[in-house]
Write a protein that holds these residues in place. Structure first.
Motif, short mmCIF file in Angstrom:
data_model
loop_
_atom_site.label_atom_id
_atom_site.label_comp_id
_atom_site.label_asym_id
_atom_site.label_seq_id
_atom_site.Cartn_x
_atom_site.Cartn_y
_atom_site.Cartn_z
N ILE A 146 -17.81 26.20 22.64
CA ILE A 146 -18.90 26.44 23.58
C ILE A 146 -18.70 25.51 24.75
CG2 ILE A 146 -21.39 26.38 23.94
CD1 ILE A 146 -21.59 26.75 20.80
N SER A 147 -18.65 26.05 25.95
CA SER A 147 -18.51 25.20 27.13
C SER A 147 -19.79 25.26 27.95
CB SER A 147 -17.30 25.62 27.97
OG SER A 147 -17.50 26.91 28.53
N PHE A 148 -20.12 24.12 28.55
CA PHE A 148 -21.32 23.99 29.37
C PHE A 148 -20.89 23.56 30.77
CE2 PHE A 148 -24.07 24.28 25.81
CZ PHE A 148 -23.52 23.53 24.78
N PHE A 149 -21.63 24.02 31.78
CA PHE A 149 -21.34 23.56 33.12
C PHE A 149 -22.59 23.54 33.99
CE2 PHE A 149 -21.01 28.10 33.62
CZ PHE A 149 -21.28 28.40 34.95
N TRP A 150 -22.53 22.81 35.09
CA TRP A 150 -23.49 22.65 36.16
C TRP A 150 -24.59 21.63 35.91
CZ3 TRP A 150 -24.52 25.39 40.96
CH2 TRP A 150 -23.43 26.12 41.40
N ARG A 151 -24.78 21.20 34.73
CA ARG A 151 -25.79 20.16 34.46
C ARG A 151 -25.24 19.25 33.35
NH1 ARG A 151 -29.74 20.03 38.25
NH2 ARG A 151 -30.44 22.11 38.74
N GLU A 152 -25.92 18.16 33.16
CA GLU A 152 -25.56 17.21 32.13
C GLU A 152 -25.93 17.82 30.77
OE1 GLU A 152 -24.78 14.40 29.68
OE2 GLU A 152 -26.91 14.76 29.82
N PRO A 153 -24.96 17.98 29.86
CA PRO A 153 -25.20 18.76 28.63
C PRO A 153 -25.55 17.97 27.37
CG PRO A 153 -22.87 18.40 28.88
CD PRO A 153 -23.55 17.75 30.08
#
Length: 111
Positions: A72-79
């Motif tokens: 799972i990848s997250f982007f644009w904010r602190e995860p």
């Protein structure tokens, strides 16, 4: 381009040795679940679901965890808060035991 990638292309990339990625951050949870299951049926290799943290992703993350999405990848904010949920879920799941020891490319931090 991310929205143009569906299960067939993501699975083909994974089967060829790359990391197929589904950009499902804007999909409803039923579509997300269906596309994850279709991808799982087409490949036994790891693939990812990408979640944009500019928008609420808690429900989608829960579906990803329940469906056994391997990366799972997250982007644009602190995860950090969501990464903690991933780590806790994978630690409870024997199928992800390999991720609960040491570092993992799938969560981007030491798990």
């Amino acid at each position: 381009m991310g929205g143009a990638v569906g299960p067939a292309l993501a699975a083909a990339v994974s089967n060829a040795g790359g990391l197929g990625t589904l950009a499902l951050w804007g999909a409803d949870v039923d579509t997300l679940r269906r596309q994850v299951r279709e991808t799982q049926a087409l490949t036994s290799k790891p693939f990812a679901v990408n979640l944009n943290l500019e928008f609420p992703q808690e429900e989608r993350l829960e579906v990803c965890l329940r469906e056994g999405v391997p990366i799972i990848s997250f982007f644009w904010r602190e995860p950090s808060a969501l990464v903690e949920r991933v780590k806790k879920s994978w630690r409870r799941s024997s199928s992800y035991g390999e991720y609960s020891q040491g570092g993992s490319p799938s969560c981007g931090v030491r798990c």
